[in-house]
Design an enzyme around this catalytic site. Structure first.
Site, PDB file in Angstrom:
ATOM      1  N   THR A 208      -9.976 -23.985  18.265  1.00  0.00           N
ATOM      2  CA  THR A 208     -10.838 -23.318  17.272  1.00  0.00           C
ATOM      3  C   THR A 208     -11.332 -24.171  16.089  1.00  0.00           C
ATOM      4  O   THR A 208     -10.645 -25.108  15.692  1.00  0.00           O
ATOM      5  CB  THR A 208      -9.979 -22.163  16.711  1.00  0.00           C
ATOM      6  OG1 THR A 208      -9.664 -21.344  17.791  1.00  0.00           O
ATOM      7  CG2 THR A 208     -10.632 -21.379  15.637  1.00  0.00           C
ATOM      8  N   GLY A 260      -4.524 -21.473  16.385  1.00  0.00           N
ATOM      9  CA  GLY A 260      -3.226 -21.472  17.046  1.00  0.00           C
ATOM     10  C   GLY A 260      -3.170 -20.408  18.110  1.00  0.00           C
ATOM     11  O   GLY A 260      -4.206 -19.870  18.517  1.00  0.00           O
TER      12      GLY A 260
HETATM   13  N1  ASP Z   1      -6.616 -18.925  17.798  1.00  0.00           N
HETATM   14  C1  ASP Z   1      -7.511 -19.060  18.912  1.00  0.00           C
HETATM   15  C2  ASP Z   1      -7.274 -17.953  19.893  1.00  0.00           C
HETATM   16  O1  ASP Z   1      -6.136 -17.585  20.119  1.00  0.00           O
HETATM   17  C3  ASP Z   1      -7.382 -20.348  19.615  1.00  0.00           C
HETATM   18  C4  ASP Z   1      -7.311 -21.549  18.747  1.00  0.00           C
HETATM   19  O2  ASP Z   1      -7.063 -21.492  17.566  1.00  0.00           O
HETATM   20  O3  ASP Z   1      -7.532 -22.618  19.266  1.00  0.00           O
HETATM   21  O4  ASP Z   1      -8.227 -17.492  20.458  1.00  0.00           O
END
Ligand code: ASP
Length: 342
Positions: A208, A260
């Site tokens: 993300t 995360g």
């Molecule tokens: N938090 C995001 C999700 O669970 C993924 C990420 O932060 O990379 O969709």
């Protein structure tokens, strides 16, 4: 005449006081490009250089908006658009693949002035989902729109819908193939999709992008944009478009964007919890961030990190993974770009 002079002097004094107050208000921006198993051995020096250059470009573009007197909301979208348009990050171009080999994107934004917020979930044809999230906030009576409905709204707002294949990249496709293979092996052993997914290595669940900022008016904003989790199925939505989980901003405490393992960030209401500790317990953002990322999430296996800014322009960027792509710039500190734990 005398009264006029007095009035003039008073006016000058008031406007110079306002100007002085504005000059004193620090400005600051922080961005992230995802947390996870990011180690030096994963990169060639050239690749690392490219990541660093993109982070620097994004944080400085956002800072420029603040420097010119622009709103923190615009600084946030400016920085995020650059990261969405880069194939290196799991948002916009370069988003991870779903189990069915497509892309479904989530994003959200929040305005610290009034706790207005906008979010989109599971959109497939929007080049820059953070812009649509902002439009949901500013031009609809809702907070979160999903899937086809969100795209109908986008059409009404004049967006060009793009092909889902625009988001394709070979490296993310190879990650999907690897993730599916792992899932099949684990599923064969446990006969349970949920359990198999739970055991999937954490780097398939991250990537993300996000930004937080405080502007010359002292207004805070936060935004987050993502392709979600590699091999996600069944319309899975992560924390990134969930206000309070992946994104939060309130001028009275702080602004947070998270990255995360989304399921944990939703369950623990991570972004809002950090700002609640600041608001109700008078904690610094560094202390509040540390408590939630290390004391609450880490022991239960919630991997990831956050970027936080407060109204005084302080920045904190805690993460409990090997690395987190990140950068910051404030009126007191020069541009900082980092990837690994330091
Ligand atoms: N938090 C995001 C999700 O669970 C993924 C990420 O932060 O990379 O969709």
């Amino acid at each position: 005449m005398k009264i006029k002079t007095l009035l003039g002097a008073l006016l000058a004094l008031t406007s110079s006081t306002v100007m002085a107050a504005q000059q004193q208000q620090p400005i600051a921006i922080a961005i992230h490009g995802g947390a996870g198993t990011i180690e030096r051995s994963n990169f060639t020096p050239e690749q690392e250089q490219q990541y660093r250059a993109t982070l620097k470009q994004a944080v400085e573009a956002g800072y420029k908006v603040l420097e010119q007197g622009g709103e923190s909301l615009d600084a946030v979208t400016t920085a995020i658009n650059l990261l969405e348009n880069s194939p290196f990050f799991n948002a916009g171009k370069g988003a991870v693949y779903t189990y069915d080999e497509g892309h479904e994107l989530d994003a959200s934004i929040m305005d610290g002035r009034n706790r207005q917020a906008g979010a989109v979930a599971g959109v497939k044809h929007i080049k820059n989902p953070i812009n649509l999230a902002k439009d949901v906030m500013q031009h609809s009576v809702h907070v979160m729109l999903s899937g086809e409905g969100a795209e109908q709204f986008a059409k009404q707002r004049g967006y060009q819908l793009i092909e889902n294949s625009y988001f394709d990249t070979e490296s993310r496709y190879q990650s999907l193939l690897k993730a599916k293979k792992r899932l099949q092996q684990k599923q064969a052993a446990s006969k349970d999709y949920q359990a198999a997914h739970q055991q999937l290595d954490s780097h398939y669940k991250m990537g993300t992008v996000g930004a937080v900022a405080v502007d010359k008016q002292g207004n805070l904003a936060a935004g987050t944009s993502t392709g979600g989790m590699t091999a996600k199925r069944f319309g899975r939505i992560g924390d990134s478009p969930v206000i309070g989980a992946g994104t939060f901003a309130d001028n009275r405490s702080c602004a947070v964007s998270a990255t995360g393992h989304g399921e944990y960030f939703i369950r623990y209401n991570v972004a809002a919890d950090i700002c609640a500790r600041v608001a109700y317990q008078g904690k610094s953002i560094a202390q509040a961030g540390k408590e939630v990322i290390f004391d609450t999430l880490q022991p239960i296996g919630g991997t990831g990190g956050v970027i936080i800014v407060d109204p005084q322009g302080n920045i904190s960027m805690p993460f409990n993974t090997a690395g987190m792509y990140r950068a910051s710039k404030t009126s007191k500190t020069a541009t900082k770009v980092a990837i690994y734990a330091e």
